[in-house]
Design an enzyme around this catalytic site. Structure first.
Site, mmCIF file in Angstrom:
data_model
loop_
_atom_site.group_PDB
_atom_site.id
_atom_site.type_symbol
_atom_site.label_atom_id
_atom_site.label_comp_id
_atom_site.label_asym_id
_atom_site.label_seq_id
_atom_site.Cartn_x
_atom_site.Cartn_y
_atom_site.Cartn_z
ATOM 1 N N HIS A 1 -5.190 10.107 -25.210
ATOM 2 C CA HIS A 1 -3.833 10.586 -24.490
ATOM 3 C C HIS A 1 -3.388 11.240 -25.622
ATOM 4 C CE1 HIS A 1 -4.849 7.386 -21.827
ATOM 5 N NE2 HIS A 1 -4.057 7.704 -21.015
ATOM 6 N N GLU B 1 -8.496 13.880 -10.106
ATOM 7 C CA GLU B 1 -8.251 15.144 -10.882
ATOM 8 C C GLU B 1 -9.270 16.235 -10.259
ATOM 9 O OE1 GLU B 1 -8.476 12.135 -12.249
ATOM 10 O OE2 GLU B 1 -6.589 11.904 -13.559
#
Lengths: 328, 430, 323
Positions: free
Chosen positions: A129, A60
């Protein structure tokens, strides 16, 4: 108008913008071969090739950092974060690079960059999440933030974000991807920075966005005549820059304000809106401002626990009733 | 359905009593129609219906009291179901059902706090010149909502301009720009044209002149306004048997050739007693109440163009003759204007005696930053025994105290101690 | 090397040296706010590498970035003005020493975060590749940054995508106050290249000829589509971490030894004089011109106005105009 899902609407936006401008490309994890976890990139690789639809390593930091470099190098990157929760991995790139570059260098550079961040609660995603993190990024000057609640704006705001010469974080709620909605035919752009009044009323302003906006709509539907002509509903659509004028104009008319979001209530967008209204229109308030947001806990896994922490329609209904009947 | 709540009829009112219900359950009521008489310690007030409808339920029967903002009745449509219990302010919220999130509970002040109103209600009140104290709040905890102010304005209009005044009279009122307050001074059920014209004539006829404020007047005005607006005054009145005072004066007179004033006797008792009630021998300061070991007693002295308050230092350690002499001295010098400025400073408590002017009792105004002042009324002969034979001398003492510094019971205890000392000065020894 | 190249190198190294020494002086005189990290002693690295780049190629730099900017062709006047916090500076006074950038010459910015520029260079190289405009990117960073995750993620990504980027690790042996062997497990950072399947090169960072030679190899590879390289240049930070650093962590003799025997400019002068490549008159003329140039830069900065307070509200977003 056509009926398409939220995910298809974002896909239309990607297709149209990539066809329109060869500088637009997309990168992220599992987007070319898989078509995205929510099918939001399906078929893009076939249409535009693997150079412009790039699968990345699970890096990322590098994805966002390279996106910034690519934007400075003349491209228009769209970056998929996989889950908004993973923005944390690339925090320095968002906080110290992306959000600072234009200002810190005295306006020398444009940074056209879109971070797509699927957020929110869906199907027991649990603590890592399921988050809604817009407030964290709202606090960082230099980045625009949008959060559509329906297919039409999903398309319109994504196109606007891609065309915006500034960095934009596009929060797309995971639970909305499969929902269908009407999308106008042809070119459709939703301007960034403009809220939308979807229901007019004279007694209570409700401000919401993203999935929670649909929950507020559901609450109003259930309340039926009770709220008809009374509740004014505003879909914020853009968090930064916020359409403060629309909110203030409504509160000056209705004298009551309810803000609903899925993100944690403490220090949330609702707190910001409350403060702005208190600063600029306190004398128009005929009731305390009420905020509804998640309780300050990580999102738990088990469905009843998840429901406990995340705002539900019932809570919205009782807040609307309480405010309309001067019980709050 | 709307609750009718116990109205707040002034800054200090915390509860009220229903004197009588003017309407019975089942009666139809119009907006502004009187439905009950309410008594407070100060006034009797006609409670008007806040909405039209049927008086469904009387919650608080006649003769009973309830705190401000508590529901005392319900008005609604016939057949509507009234909540079972007598609902207090907190309970006037509907009972939260299972699905109501605790998060949405209102966070508001406790019921006893003064004039709760929403910002918008305040704005309307300000714009329309309505005093919020006169408006009854129907929101949570009796909070005044914008609607309450609007209703109040409507009622005001309907009562003063429709019910109580004839159209012809209203025209005259309009022409002369008279306010609603002026109209209330008129008698009669309905104000007629002749009444208004008579009033106007009377007003125009009055001969008047302006007496300019002297500098002392200006100073007094400023000080009184400051005291009255900044300090929440509470005044307690108490009748005492005053024979003891005369007895003391007599004994003191035997020790001196000077005349002993009643003020000196009271000053002595008060000064000896005050150290036992330190919050009254004190200055109210921002961060706390400063209490003094010694008593520096202020005495309100009338002078030709106003009032001065010289201070007797260490009054608690002086005898009655000493005090009498000193009081006579400062009073005389006050009248001739020869007091030093420092003789007017540093008082810790003040006495004001209007008994010589035949006043029974009054509400003295505190001299800031002091916390209390004692008013002394005249002494009167009174019948005391049931057969009417025995006679006593009684006198009214009026203690005003700063409610920020202490509460009613504290003031009452001081007054009680003082009364006992006056009745039996030996009490001072215990 | 022809005379023109040698004179150009000398001029660049001297421009950096005189600029930095002047900044040191002006900082100590209280004219320059903030904190400043000097490039003194590392001039050969930026000079040789940037000499291999076109104006349109990209570099990303570090908190010790003045030398990279000067070597890439930045205007010393606007640099000095930025250090002075003036309106005429590169960033209109919003960046300062640690945030000098000149996007028109591909200088994508000094960076206050160690390792913050690595992935930006990767992205710029990706743009060069996708736009097929022949541009390559160089990321300058230090031995400290080689221990950051950005180093790993960025080099790996550039390697799998064969991007035209050169990772230049200037191992000046000190990350702030920590000796690099106390924070880095390998003697040569260049060996880490093997973990990404790319070439790892080592150059003597105080020898402009050697840096040029090794960097030339990496630049050629990048331009030919051969992908990234990791070039470790061994050098030494002769100044403190920042101006005013008390430098309690190292011995003065160590620095004196470097200044005496390993100064890149001294070594260059020695070689060109020994080999009769440049005359002392030619070198002296450059010296005089550079001193004059830096003097002008200081005067420019000193005479420039501070930004108006209203400028604090400018440059956050591109307000109008759509891509």
């Amino acid at each position: 108008m056509r009926e398409v899902t939220f995910a298809e609407a974002t896909l239309e936006a990607m297709r149209e913008e990539m066809a329109r401008d060869s500088r637009v490309f997309i990168m992220g994890e599992d987007i070319a071969s898989q078509g995205g976890i929510f099918g939001q990139f399906k078929g893009l690789a076939d249409q535009f090739g693997l150079e412009r639809v790039r699968d990345t390593p699970i890096s990322e930091t590098a994805i966002v950092g390279a996106g910034i470099g690519a934007a400075l190098g003349g491209l228009i990157p769209v970056i998929d974060m996989h889950f908004a929760d993973f923005l944390g991995v690339a925090m320095d790139e968002v906080l110290n690079q992306m959000s600072k570059i234009r200002y810190m260098f005295g306006g020398q550079a444009n940074l056209p960059l879109v971070l797509r961040a699927p957020d929110g609660v869906t199907r027991s995603g649990a603590a890592q999440h399921s988050q809604s993190l817009e407030a964290i990024f709202m606090h960082i000057p230099g980045t625009k933030i949008v959060a559509p609640s329906n297919a039409e704006d999903a398309k319109g705001l994504l196109k606007a974000a891609i065309r915006d010469p500034n960095p934009v974080i596009y929060f797309e709620h995971k639970d909305l991807f499969r929902r269908k909605g009407q999308v106008p035919d042809g070119e459709h752009i939703t301007p960034i920075g403009k809220a939308r009044v979807t229901r007019e009323g004279d007694s209570l302003t409700v401000v919401s966005y993203s999935r929670m906006f649909t929950e507020v709509e559901a609450a109003c539907q259930q309340l039926g005549d009770e709220v008809e002509g009374k509740v004014e509903l505003i879909d914020l659509r853009t968090i930064v820059p916020m359409d403060v004028e629309t909110i203030l104009a409504s509160v000056r008319k209705t004298h009551r304000l309810l803000i609903v979001h899925e993100a944690v209530k403490r220090g949330g967008v609702g707190a910001e809106i409350s403060a702005v209204v208190a600063e600029k229109a306190v004398e128009y308030l005929d009731a305390p401002i009420v905020r509804i947001g998640a309780k300050p806990y990580p999102i738990p896994f088990s469905p009843p626990l998840e429901r406990e922490i995340v705002p539900q329609v019932d809570e919205i209904i009782s807040a609307i009733r309480g405010l309309l009947n001067a019980r709050i | 359905m709307k609750p009718v709540v116990m109205p707040k009829l002034g800054l200090t009112m915390t509860e009220g009593t229903i004197a009588t219900w003017l309407k019975q359950e089942g009666d139809t009521v119009a907006v502004g129609e009187a439905i009950a008489e309410i008594e407070t310690e100060k006034i009797t007030y006609s409670l008007e219906a806040p909405v039209e409808g049927t008086l469904l339920k009387i919650v608080l029967p006649a003769g009973e009291s309830a705190p401000v903002a508590e529901t005392i009745a319900w008005i609604g449509r016939p057949g509507e179901e009234v909540p079972n219990e007598k609902e207090g302010p907190a309970a006037s919220l509907p009972h939260p059902s299972e699905d109501e999130a605790s998060d949405v509970q209102p966070v508001m002040a406790s019921p006893a706090q003064p004039a709760l109103a929403t910002p918008f209600a305040k704005k309307i009140a300000r714009d329309k010149g309505v005093e919020l104290d006169r408006v009854t709040g129907t929101g949570p905890y009796g909070r005044i909502q914008a609607d309450d102010v609007v209703e109040f304005l409507k009622r005001l209009e309907s009562t003063s301009h429709v019910a109580r005044i004839t159209p012809a009279a209203a025209v005259v009122v309009e022409q002369h720009g008279l306010g609603a307050e002026n109209l209330r001074t008129l008698d009669g059920e309905r104000v007629r044209r002749a009444d208004v014209e008579g009033y106007v004539e009377q007003v125009n006829d009055v001969r008047s002149r302006v007496i300019p404020h002297s500098s002392m007047r200006q100073a007094i005005a400023k000080r009184m306004t400051e005291s009255w607006t900044a300090i929440p005054h509470v005044t307690l009145h108490r009748s005492v048997y005053a024979e003891g005072l005369f007895e003391l004066r007599k004994k003191a007179s035997e020790k001196t050739t000077k005349k002993i004033s009643m003020t000196a006797v009271i000053a002595c008792l008060v000064s000896r007693l005050l150290p036992k009630h330190p919050l009254l021998n004190a200055h109210y300061e921002r961060d706390g109440t400063r209490v003094f070991d010694d008593v520096h007693l202020g005495l309100a002295v009338a002078v030709s163009n106003g009032l001065v308050v010289p201070v007797i230092r260490h009054a608690n350690s002086k005898s009655i003759p000493e005090l009498a002499e000193e009081i006579a001295d400062v009073s005389e010098r006050a009248r001739t204007g020869s007091l030093n400025p420092d003789e007017l400073e540093g008082g810790t408590f003040t006495i004001s005696n209007l008994g010589m002017f035949g006043v029974d009792g009054f509400t003295p105004i505190i001299v800031p930053p002091q916390t209390g002042i004692l008013g002394i009324g005249r002494s009167v002969q009174s019948m005391t025994s049931s057969d009417g034979t025995a006679q006593n001398i009684s006198m009214t003492l009026s203690l005003s105290f700063d409610h920020r510094a202490m509460d009613g019971v504290y003031g009452a205890r001081f007054l009680d101690s003082l009364a006992r000392c006056i009745e039996d000065p030996m009490q001072l020894l215990f | 090397m022809n005379k023109g190249t040698l004179l150009r190198w000398y001029r660049t190294m001297m421009r950096i040296r005189v600029f930095e020494e002047t900044v040191n002086e002006k900082f100590l005189a209280g004219e320059i706010p903030g904190f400043v990290h000097l490039y003194v002693g590392q001039e050969a690295v930026a000079t040789a590498i940037c000499d291999l780049l076109n104006e349109s190629d990209y570099i990303t730099s570090t908190h010790r970035g003045h030398g990279h900017a000067i070597a890439k062709g930045a205007d010393m006047k606007r640099m000095m003005a930025e250090l002075y916090g003036r309106e005429t500076g590169y960033c209109k006074g919003k960046g300062g020493s640690m945030h000098i950038a000149d996007f028109r010459i591909g200088m994508l910015g000094a960076n206050g975060v160690v390792g913050g520029g690595i992935n930006i260079a990767v992205g710029a190289a990706l743009a060069g590749k996708l736009l097929d405009n022949g541009r390559i990117a160089v990321s300058f960073f230090g031995d400290g940054a080689s221990n950051r995750g950005t180093f790993h993620e960025g080099i790996n990504m550039a390697a799998i995508w064969k991007l035209p980027v050169i990772f230049v690790c200037e191992n000046n042996q000190w990350s702030s106050t920590t000796f690099y062997r106390n924070s880095t497990a390998v003697e040569d950072i260049a060996v880490r290249a093997s973990a990404y399947g790319i070439p790892g090169l080592i150059a003597d960072g105080n020898d402009v000829f050697d840096v040029y030679e090794k960097a030339d190899e990496a630049v050629k590879r990048a331009r030919k589509g051969g992908g990234p390289s990791l070039l470790e240049v061994k050098t030494y930070r002769v100044k403190g971490h920042f101006i005013g650093d008390p430098e309690k962590y190292r011995r003065r003799e160590e620095i004196m030894e470097q200044l005496e025997n390993n100064d890149p400019i001294k070594r260059f002068v020695q070689r060109v004089t020994d080999e009769n490549l440049l005359s002392s008159e030619e070198l002296t003329q450059v010296d005089q011109e550079v001193v004059e140039e830096v003097k002008n830069a200081v005067e420019f900065a000193q005479s420039s106005p501070f930004p108006d307070s209203s400028q604090a509200y400018e440059d956050l977003f591109v307000e109008d105009g759509v891509q």
